[in-house]
Design a protein around this motif. Structure first.
Motif, mmCIF file in Angstrom:
data_model
loop_
_atom_site.group_PDB
_atom_site.id
_atom_site.type_symbol
_atom_site.label_atom_id
_atom_site.label_comp_id
_atom_site.label_asym_id
_atom_site.label_seq_id
_atom_site.Cartn_x
_atom_site.Cartn_y
_atom_site.Cartn_z
ATOM 1 N N LEU A 26 1.100 -1.223 0.212
ATOM 2 C CA LEU A 26 0.163 0.195 0.180
ATOM 3 C C LEU A 26 0.742 1.525 0.039
ATOM 4 O O LEU A 26 0.518 2.209 -0.896
ATOM 5 C CB LEU A 26 -0.681 0.091 1.139
ATOM 6 N N VAL A 27 2.224 0.974 0.620
ATOM 7 C CA VAL A 27 3.662 2.218 0.734
ATOM 8 C C VAL A 27 3.596 3.186 -0.840
ATOM 9 O O VAL A 27 4.335 3.851 -0.653
ATOM 10 C CB VAL A 27 3.612 1.956 1.802
ATOM 11 N N LEU A 28 3.792 1.166 -1.335
ATOM 12 C CA LEU A 28 4.516 1.037 -2.442
ATOM 13 C C LEU A 28 2.980 2.211 -3.592
ATOM 14 O O LEU A 28 3.697 2.691 -4.261
ATOM 15 C CB LEU A 28 5.325 -0.500 -3.090
ATOM 16 N N LYS A 29 1.942 1.780 -3.293
ATOM 17 C CA LYS A 29 1.220 2.417 -4.179
ATOM 18 C C LYS A 29 1.015 3.640 -4.238
ATOM 19 O O LYS A 29 0.904 4.363 -5.315
ATOM 20 C CB LYS A 29 0.311 1.587 -3.979
ATOM 21 N N PHE A 30 0.841 4.160 -3.043
ATOM 22 C CA PHE A 30 1.128 5.490 -2.551
ATOM 23 C C PHE A 30 2.147 6.972 -2.832
ATOM 24 O O PHE A 30 2.008 7.889 -3.241
ATOM 25 C CB PHE A 30 0.268 6.157 -1.601
ATOM 26 N N ALA A 40 2.548 9.135 4.731
ATOM 27 C CA ALA A 40 0.430 9.250 5.552
ATOM 28 C C ALA A 40 0.021 8.078 5.287
ATOM 29 O O ALA A 40 -0.266 7.708 6.594
ATOM 30 C CB ALA A 40 0.203 10.592 4.402
ATOM 31 N N ALA A 41 0.665 7.311 4.862
ATOM 32 C CA ALA A 41 -0.123 6.286 4.551
ATOM 33 C C ALA A 41 0.627 4.624 5.139
ATOM 34 O O ALA A 41 -0.309 3.751 6.828
ATOM 35 C CB ALA A 41 -0.020 4.930 2.743
ATOM 36 N N ALA A 42 1.773 5.745 5.284
ATOM 37 C CA ALA A 42 2.865 4.052 6.147
ATOM 38 C C ALA A 42 2.810 4.956 8.015
ATOM 39 O O ALA A 42 2.130 4.046 8.828
ATOM 40 C CB ALA A 42 4.271 4.750 6.370
ATOM 41 N N PHE A 43 2.274 6.197 7.772
ATOM 42 C CA PHE A 43 1.607 6.698 9.827
ATOM 43 C C PHE A 43 1.192 6.198 9.298
ATOM 44 O O PHE A 43 0.369 5.791 10.818
ATOM 45 C CB PHE A 43 1.755 8.169 9.575
ATOM 46 N N GLY A 44 -0.461 6.080 8.848
ATOM 47 C CA GLY A 44 -2.112 5.330 8.851
ATOM 48 C C GLY A 44 -2.030 4.453 9.082
ATOM 49 O O GLY A 44 -2.821 3.107 10.026
ATOM 50 N N VAL A 116 -2.824 12.876 0.326
ATOM 51 C CA VAL A 116 -2.214 12.801 1.641
ATOM 52 C C VAL A 116 -3.379 12.037 2.979
ATOM 53 O O VAL A 116 -3.027 11.128 3.789
ATOM 54 C CB VAL A 116 -1.685 13.333 2.379
ATOM 55 N N ARG A 117 -3.856 12.321 2.790
ATOM 56 C CA ARG A 117 -5.503 12.184 4.374
ATOM 57 C C ARG A 117 -5.552 10.697 3.556
ATOM 58 O O ARG A 117 -6.210 9.971 4.321
ATOM 59 C CB ARG A 117 -6.259 13.045 4.014
ATOM 60 N N SER A 118 -6.770 11.349 2.536
ATOM 61 C CA SER A 118 -7.088 9.593 2.051
ATOM 62 C C SER A 118 -5.883 8.315 1.905
ATOM 63 O O SER A 118 -6.203 6.648 1.657
ATOM 64 C CB SER A 118 -7.557 9.574 0.680
ATOM 65 N N ALA A 119 -4.342 8.589 1.383
ATOM 66 C CA ALA A 119 -3.310 7.617 2.056
ATOM 67 C C ALA A 119 -2.936 7.190 3.016
ATOM 68 O O ALA A 119 -3.405 6.623 3.953
ATOM 69 C CB ALA A 119 -2.528 8.652 1.282
ATOM 70 N N PHE A 120 -3.770 8.304 4.186
ATOM 71 C CA PHE A 120 -3.670 7.851 5.812
ATOM 72 C C PHE A 120 -4.738 7.387 6.192
ATOM 73 O O PHE A 120 -4.779 5.954 6.832
ATOM 74 C CB PHE A 120 -3.358 9.445 6.929
ATOM 75 N N ALA A 122 -6.196 4.993 4.333
ATOM 76 C CA ALA A 122 -5.736 3.920 3.530
ATOM 77 C C ALA A 122 -5.502 2.556 4.717
ATOM 78 O O ALA A 122 -5.666 2.008 4.553
ATOM 79 C CB ALA A 122 -5.503 3.958 2.380
ATOM 80 N N GLY A 123 -4.725 3.600 4.856
ATOM 81 C CA GLY A 123 -3.444 2.869 5.625
ATOM 82 C C GLY A 123 -3.805 2.660 6.526
ATOM 83 O O GLY A 123 -3.573 1.219 7.402
ATOM 84 N N LEU A 124 -4.033 3.252 7.125
ATOM 85 C CA LEU A 124 -5.140 3.256 9.019
ATOM 86 C C LEU A 124 -6.184 1.830 8.581
ATOM 87 O O LEU A 124 -6.437 0.896 9.642
ATOM 88 C CB LEU A 124 -6.057 4.091 9.468
ATOM 89 N N LEU A 125 -7.176 1.396 7.253
ATOM 90 C CA LEU A 125 -7.940 0.821 7.611
ATOM 91 C C LEU A 125 -7.890 -0.445 7.089
ATOM 92 O O LEU A 125 -7.779 -1.174 7.478
ATOM 93 C CB LEU A 125 -9.079 1.485 6.433
ATOM 94 N N SER A 126 -7.264 -0.197 6.513
ATOM 95 C CA SER A 126 -5.870 -1.760 5.987
ATOM 96 C C SER A 126 -5.138 -2.423 7.165
ATOM 97 O O SER A 126 -5.833 -4.020 7.524
ATOM 98 C CB SER A 126 -5.022 -1.363 4.826
ATOM 99 N N CYS A 127 -5.043 -1.859 7.815
ATOM 100 C CA CYS A 127 -4.367 -2.362 9.300
ATOM 101 C C CYS A 127 -5.941 -2.836 10.228
ATOM 102 O O CYS A 127 -5.216 -3.944 10.451
ATOM 103 C CB CYS A 127 -4.099 -1.576 9.629
ATOM 104 N N ILE A 128 -6.349 -2.212 9.880
ATOM 105 C CA ILE A 128 -7.806 -2.292 11.449
ATOM 106 C C ILE A 128 -8.001 -3.816 10.806
ATOM 107 O O ILE A 128 -8.889 -4.303 11.375
ATOM 108 C CB ILE A 128 -8.504 -0.802 11.163
ATOM 109 N N PHE A 129 -8.624 -3.819 8.963
ATOM 110 C CA PHE A 129 -9.268 -4.935 8.794
ATOM 111 C C PHE A 129 -8.235 -5.958 8.539
ATOM 112 O O PHE A 129 -8.711 -6.371 7.789
ATOM 113 C CB PHE A 129 -9.703 -4.201 7.780
#
Length: 211
Positions: A26-30, A40-44, A116-120, A122-129
């Protein structure tokens, strides 16, 4: 917790962090869109890991271990979400190909600012799910604690999330720099297609494994 146990846990987290997973891809995608969205995806994602640490520390994750239905449901939701991210990336790629070179540059600039906001998220939801994160904490953290308490469990979860965030930020920086050096439109298109396809494949595999 003794120093030796703490160092052993840190070593385990470092080893696990270098193993590519959905969050890494996901980080690579963003990273294709720019350095800021990738970070942002990494921190999310790391914040999602911290959320799981809180859940495990509170004992809620035990439900996922005992209830196969709850585990499969959450896993299917996570898989569907990854597929959605992959499809959305492919659709965005096809749309960008219809634009002229000048409008593509302006679209990329706007994407850097707005994603940036959507990447954060995406990272948050990907990990939570991803219930495997919760089960990892549930199975591993008590092994490194002499006394299992909310504070001790959350501390180890914070350490793991910090290490994972550091690794993914390094991946984001390296990948975004590589993309910056490879601004060829054809190469950029292939990178977007590859990252989107990998995300979709991971999502399908996650959902299918829940059966």
């Amino acid at each position: 917790m003794s120093i030796s146990l703490l160092l052993s846990f840190i070593g385990l987290c470092v080893l696990l962090s270098v193993t590519p997973g959905p969050d890494t891809f996901l980080v690579l995608k963003f990273a294709v869109a720019g350095r800021r969205p990738a970070i942002a995806a990494a921190f999310g994602s790391s914040l999602g890991g911290l959320v799981w640490a809180v859940v495990v520390a509170a004992g809620v994750a035990a439900l996922l271990e005992q209830s196969a239905t709850a585990y499969r449901t959450l896993k299917v939701i996570g898989g569907i979400y990854l597929v959605y991210l992959g499809i959305r990336a492919l659709l965005a790629h096809r749309k960008s190909r219809r634009e002229s070179e000048s409008s593509l540059d302006s679209e990329i600039t706007r994407a850097h600012e707005s994603s940036v906001r959507s990447a954060f998220a995406a990272g948050l939801l990907s990990c939570i799910f991803n219930p495997k994160v919760g089960l990892f904490y549930l199975a591993v953290l008590p092994q490194f604690l002499t006394h299992v308490t909310f504070a001790n469990t959350l501390t180890l979860g914070a350490i793991e999330s910090t290490i994972a965030a550091s690794e993914m930020v390094l991946v984001a920086l390296a990948a975004s720099r590589a993309v910056a050096l490879l601004r060829n439109p054809r190469m950029r298109a292939r990178l977007e297609q590859a990252s989107a396809a990998i995300l979709a494949a991971l999502g399908i595999g996650t959902a299918a494994s829940a059966a």
